[in-house]
Design a protein around this motif. Structure first.
Motif, PDB file in Angstrom:
ATOM      1  N   LEU A 132       0.771  -1.374  -0.014  1.00  0.00           N
ATOM      2  CA  LEU A 132      -0.097   0.099  -0.063  1.00  0.00           C
ATOM      3  C   LEU A 132       0.797   1.263  -0.022  1.00  0.00           C
ATOM      4  O   LEU A 132       0.386   2.231  -0.725  1.00  0.00           O
ATOM      5  CB  LEU A 132      -1.063  -0.005   1.188  1.00  0.00           C
ATOM      6  CG  LEU A 132      -1.931   1.155   1.253  1.00  0.00           C
ATOM      7  CD1 LEU A 132      -2.832   1.194   0.088  1.00  0.00           C
ATOM      8  CD2 LEU A 132      -2.777   0.980   2.243  1.00  0.00           C
ATOM      9  N   PRO A 133       1.960   1.427   0.862  1.00  0.00           N
ATOM     10  CA  PRO A 133       2.731   2.666   0.503  1.00  0.00           C
ATOM     11  C   PRO A 133       3.189   2.946  -0.580  1.00  0.00           C
ATOM     12  O   PRO A 133       3.500   4.064  -1.060  1.00  0.00           O
ATOM     13  CB  PRO A 133       3.722   2.526   1.769  1.00  0.00           C
ATOM     14  CG  PRO A 133       3.228   1.434   2.703  1.00  0.00           C
ATOM     15  CD  PRO A 133       2.426   0.495   1.744  1.00  0.00           C
ATOM     16  N   SER A 134       3.525   1.883  -1.349  1.00  0.00           N
ATOM     17  CA  SER A 134       4.176   2.236  -2.907  1.00  0.00           C
ATOM     18  C   SER A 134       3.165   2.698  -3.716  1.00  0.00           C
ATOM     19  O   SER A 134       3.347   3.680  -4.577  1.00  0.00           O
ATOM     20  CB  SER A 134       4.687   0.773  -3.377  1.00  0.00           C
ATOM     21  OG  SER A 134       5.590   0.342  -2.728  1.00  0.00           O
ATOM     22  N   LEU A 135       1.768   2.469  -3.308  1.00  0.00           N
ATOM     23  CA  LEU A 135       0.749   3.171  -4.145  1.00  0.00           C
ATOM     24  C   LEU A 135       0.657   4.772  -3.669  1.00  0.00           C
ATOM     25  O   LEU A 135       0.188   5.521  -4.532  1.00  0.00           O
ATOM     26  CB  LEU A 135      -0.642   2.417  -3.911  1.00  0.00           C
ATOM     27  CG  LEU A 135      -0.565   1.023  -4.578  1.00  0.00           C
ATOM     28  CD1 LEU A 135      -2.040   0.419  -4.289  1.00  0.00           C
ATOM     29  CD2 LEU A 135      -0.240   0.928  -5.991  1.00  0.00           C
ATOM     30  N   LEU A 136       0.871   5.013  -2.589  1.00  0.00           N
ATOM     31  CA  LEU A 136       0.715   6.406  -1.920  1.00  0.00           C
ATOM     32  C   LEU A 136       1.918   7.283  -1.911  1.00  0.00           C
ATOM     33  O   LEU A 136       1.725   8.212  -1.768  1.00  0.00           O
ATOM     34  CB  LEU A 136      -0.214   6.144  -0.693  1.00  0.00           C
ATOM     35  CG  LEU A 136      -1.311   5.519  -0.677  1.00  0.00           C
ATOM     36  CD1 LEU A 136      -1.757   5.410   0.684  1.00  0.00           C
ATOM     37  CD2 LEU A 136      -2.281   5.918  -1.445  1.00  0.00           C
ATOM     38  N   GLY A 137       2.959   6.329  -1.866  1.00  0.00           N
ATOM     39  CA  GLY A 137       4.369   7.066  -1.536  1.00  0.00           C
ATOM     40  C   GLY A 137       4.738   8.377  -2.532  1.00  0.00           C
ATOM     41  O   GLY A 137       5.328   9.371  -1.913  1.00  0.00           O
ATOM     42  N   SER A 138       4.333   8.313  -3.577  1.00  0.00           N
ATOM     43  CA  SER A 138       4.761   9.612  -4.548  1.00  0.00           C
ATOM     44  C   SER A 138       3.344  10.602  -4.775  1.00  0.00           C
ATOM     45  O   SER A 138       3.348  11.399  -5.269  1.00  0.00           O
ATOM     46  CB  SER A 138       5.011   9.161  -5.922  1.00  0.00           C
ATOM     47  OG  SER A 138       3.668   8.459  -6.505  1.00  0.00           O
ATOM     48  N   SER A 139       2.340  10.280  -3.637  1.00  0.00           N
ATOM     49  CA  SER A 139       1.085  11.299  -3.841  1.00  0.00           C
ATOM     50  C   SER A 139       1.477  12.544  -3.013  1.00  0.00           C
ATOM     51  O   SER A 139       2.360  12.459  -2.060  1.00  0.00           O
ATOM     52  CB  SER A 139      -0.066  10.685  -3.297  1.00  0.00           C
ATOM     53  OG  SER A 139       0.153  10.133  -1.917  1.00  0.00           O
ATOM     54  N   VAL A 187      12.370   4.958   1.454  1.00  0.00           N
ATOM     55  CA  VAL A 187      12.796   3.579   1.970  1.00  0.00           C
ATOM     56  C   VAL A 187      11.207   3.032   2.574  1.00  0.00           C
ATOM     57  O   VAL A 187      11.005   1.724   2.351  1.00  0.00           O
ATOM     58  CB  VAL A 187      13.623   3.628   3.179  1.00  0.00           C
ATOM     59  CG1 VAL A 187      13.713   2.286   3.907  1.00  0.00           C
ATOM     60  CG2 VAL A 187      15.149   3.955   2.736  1.00  0.00           C
ATOM     61  N   TRP A 188      10.306   3.915   2.901  1.00  0.00           N
ATOM     62  CA  TRP A 188       8.943   3.436   3.388  1.00  0.00           C
ATOM     63  C   TRP A 188       8.276   2.644   2.358  1.00  0.00           C
ATOM     64  O   TRP A 188       7.371   2.007   2.507  1.00  0.00           O
ATOM     65  CB  TRP A 188       8.477   4.644   4.230  1.00  0.00           C
ATOM     66  CG  TRP A 188       6.729   4.277   4.698  1.00  0.00           C
ATOM     67  CD1 TRP A 188       6.693   3.599   5.658  1.00  0.00           C
ATOM     68  CD2 TRP A 188       5.734   4.890   4.241  1.00  0.00           C
ATOM     69  NE1 TRP A 188       5.242   3.547   5.733  1.00  0.00           N
ATOM     70  CE2 TRP A 188       4.690   4.506   5.099  1.00  0.00           C
ATOM     71  CE3 TRP A 188       5.621   5.792   3.223  1.00  0.00           C
ATOM     72  CZ2 TRP A 188       3.471   4.579   4.834  1.00  0.00           C
ATOM     73  CZ3 TRP A 188       4.055   6.162   3.085  1.00  0.00           C
ATOM     74  CH2 TRP A 188       3.062   5.514   3.758  1.00  0.00           C
ATOM     75  N   THR A 189       8.549   3.435   1.110  1.00  0.00           N
ATOM     76  CA  THR A 189       7.725   2.821  -0.133  1.00  0.00           C
ATOM     77  C   THR A 189       8.532   1.664  -0.628  1.00  0.00           C
ATOM     78  O   THR A 189       8.700   1.731  -2.102  1.00  0.00           O
ATOM     79  CB  THR A 189       7.465   4.043  -1.080  1.00  0.00           C
ATOM     80  OG1 THR A 189       8.717   4.538  -1.517  1.00  0.00           O
ATOM     81  CG2 THR A 189       6.684   5.096  -0.564  1.00  0.00           C
ATOM     82  N   PHE A 190       8.546   0.717   0.152  1.00  0.00           N
ATOM     83  CA  PHE A 190       9.250  -0.627  -0.329  1.00  0.00           C
ATOM     84  C   PHE A 190       8.344  -1.680  -0.753  1.00  0.00           C
ATOM     85  O   PHE A 190       8.980  -2.555  -1.176  1.00  0.00           O
ATOM     86  CB  PHE A 190      10.131  -1.024   0.947  1.00  0.00           C
ATOM     87  CG  PHE A 190       9.116  -1.764   1.941  1.00  0.00           C
ATOM     88  CD1 PHE A 190       8.888  -2.918   2.008  1.00  0.00           C
ATOM     89  CD2 PHE A 190       8.715  -0.776   2.951  1.00  0.00           C
ATOM     90  CE1 PHE A 190       8.040  -3.518   2.988  1.00  0.00           C
ATOM     91  CE2 PHE A 190       7.977  -1.296   3.963  1.00  0.00           C
ATOM     92  CZ  PHE A 190       7.463  -2.489   4.020  1.00  0.00           C
ATOM     93  N   GLY A 191       7.137  -1.197  -1.022  1.00  0.00           N
ATOM     94  CA  GLY A 191       6.235  -2.381  -1.138  1.00  0.00           C
ATOM     95  C   GLY A 191       6.399  -2.979  -2.516  1.00  0.00           C
ATOM     96  O   GLY A 191       6.072  -4.180  -2.975  1.00  0.00           O
ATOM     97  N   SER A 192       6.510  -2.164  -3.690  1.00  0.00           N
ATOM     98  CA  SER A 192       6.591  -2.531  -4.869  1.00  0.00           C
ATOM     99  C   SER A 192       8.078  -3.479  -5.264  1.00  0.00           C
ATOM    100  O   SER A 192       7.861  -4.746  -5.554  1.00  0.00           O
ATOM    101  CB  SER A 192       6.772  -1.502  -6.105  1.00  0.00           C
ATOM    102  OG  SER A 192       6.905  -2.028  -7.465  1.00  0.00           O
ATOM    103  N   PRO A 193       9.031  -3.183  -4.849  1.00  0.00           N
ATOM    104  CA  PRO A 193      10.134  -4.259  -4.891  1.00  0.00           C
ATOM    105  C   PRO A 193      10.147  -5.253  -4.176  1.00  0.00           C
ATOM    106  O   PRO A 193      10.521  -6.389  -4.354  1.00  0.00           O
ATOM    107  CB  PRO A 193      11.483  -3.414  -4.572  1.00  0.00           C
ATOM    108  CG  PRO A 193      11.013  -2.092  -3.679  1.00  0.00           C
ATOM    109  CD  PRO A 193       9.555  -1.890  -4.397  1.00  0.00           C
ATOM    110  N   MET A 194       9.368  -5.102  -3.036  1.00  0.00           N
ATOM    111  CA  MET A 194       9.042  -6.225  -1.807  1.00  0.00           C
ATOM    112  C   MET A 194       8.164  -7.405  -2.671  1.00  0.00           C
ATOM    113  O   MET A 194       8.676  -8.784  -2.505  1.00  0.00           O
ATOM    114  CB  MET A 194       8.470  -5.677  -0.806  1.00  0.00           C
ATOM    115  CG  MET A 194       8.472  -6.936   0.354  1.00  0.00           C
ATOM    116  SD  MET A 194       6.606  -7.876   0.211  1.00  0.00           S
ATOM    117  CE  MET A 194       5.620  -6.461   0.282  1.00  0.00           C
TER     118      MET A 194
END
Length: 318
Positions: A132-139, A187-194
């Protein structure tokens, strides 16, 4: 009664008519792929390739929205490298951000992926939560939230104050810590590579770990001798993808710094400085030159990644 023989004209006419009847159908089959590709081709020419060519031409001009472009040759590039200290400041901030945040993000993503790969119950739930943070990280909303969390009276200082710490800084407003908060956000938006790491880990044969355990290998040895080589193509893919994205970071720096790159240019990302030159100072020619320099930098780092990949990336046939 005598049998009537077919004339040569009659025997040849039928194949000619059937071939002409099939010609429209064949031509449609030939044109059909281009019809379906037409929207992409139009979009590529009008939205991507056309503006790229225009920006390349404008990079050799002095142009603002108020007048016609004036040809200046290489003056924009010369000024960029020899007479613009803020350009070099933005380069330093961006390179620091890329070289620090990308490895930390990938390491953290791999760690979480390895934990989730241990056969946890509810894997789909945890995978969705971490993604979820990867979807919101660049917002914009998350950037505003991040600014509040690391502000003078933000959540971070409130938690640290509960442990008796005093004279805590404004993390966003202090030059020594401002860039670190943006690195933490990345670093918090690690969801996509994870998620990609998790898919790669699930493809590693368990027989390799079992054989290593029989030979007395520990967890650290298994990680470096089995896990890393087996998922090295996935590591390489994530590295290139996240590196390109980090070089183009804009929204977080713009919101956190209020569009200024402050304090003291500590968050002046390259793309933010490019934006300021184009839409605040109306130096479109100079901004176009900066855009092409950024393209060359990203291309160079991508080429270096591919050029060195043969030394550490191992594919199935290796």
């Amino acid at each position: 009664m005598r049998r009537r023989e077919a004339t040569p004209t009659a025997t040849l006419a039928q194949p000619i008519r059937s071939a002409s009847a099939r010609r429209p159908r064949r031509s449609w089959r030939t044109l059909a792929p281009y019809v379906f590709l037409a929207p992409w081709i139009v979009g590529m020419l009008a939205i991507t390739l056309g503006p790229m060519v225009a920006s390349f031409v404008l990079s050799f001009t002095d142009y603002s929205f108020l007048g016609d472009p004036e040809w200046v040759g290489l003056e924009n590039y010369s000024r960029m490298f020899t007479d613009d200290p803020r350009f070099w400041a933005s380069m330093g901030v961006t390179f620091t951000y890329v070289l620090v945040s990308v490895p930390l993000q990938l390491a953290f993503a791999l760690l979480i992926a390895m934990v989730l790969n241990q056969g946890l119950r509810g894997l789909a739930f945890y995978r969705s939560v971490y993604y979820l943070p990867s979807l919101l990280g660049s917002s914009v909303a998350v950037a505003i939230l991040w600014r509040q969390i690391f502000g003078a009276d933000g959540l971070v200082n409130q938690v640290l104050g509960a442990f008796g710490l005093e004279n805590l800084p404004n993390w966003i407003g202090t030059p020594e810590f401002a860039l670190g908060t943006l690195i933490t956000l990345n670093v918090w938006t690690f969801g996509s590579p994870m998620v990609i790491f998790l898919a790669g880990l699930r493809q590693v044969p368990t027989e390799l770990y079992e054989a290593a355990a029989v030979d007395g290998a520990g967890r650290w040895t298994k990680f470096w001798r089995i896990t890393v080589p087996m998922i090295s193509p996935v590591i390489f893919f994530n590295l290139v993808l996240q590196m390109i994205g980090a070089f183009q970071t804009f929204t977080q720096a713009y919101i956190v710094s209020g569009g200024s790159g402050g304090p003291v240019d500590s968050t002046l990302f390259y793309t933010l400085y490019l934006y300021l030159k184009a839409f605040r100072d109306f130096e479109m020619g100079y901004a176009s030159a900066m855009a092409w320099v950024l393209l060359l930098i990203i291309g160079l780092f991508t080429w270096l990644a591919f050029a060195t990949s043969s030394r550490w990336v191992h594919y199935g046939e290796d």
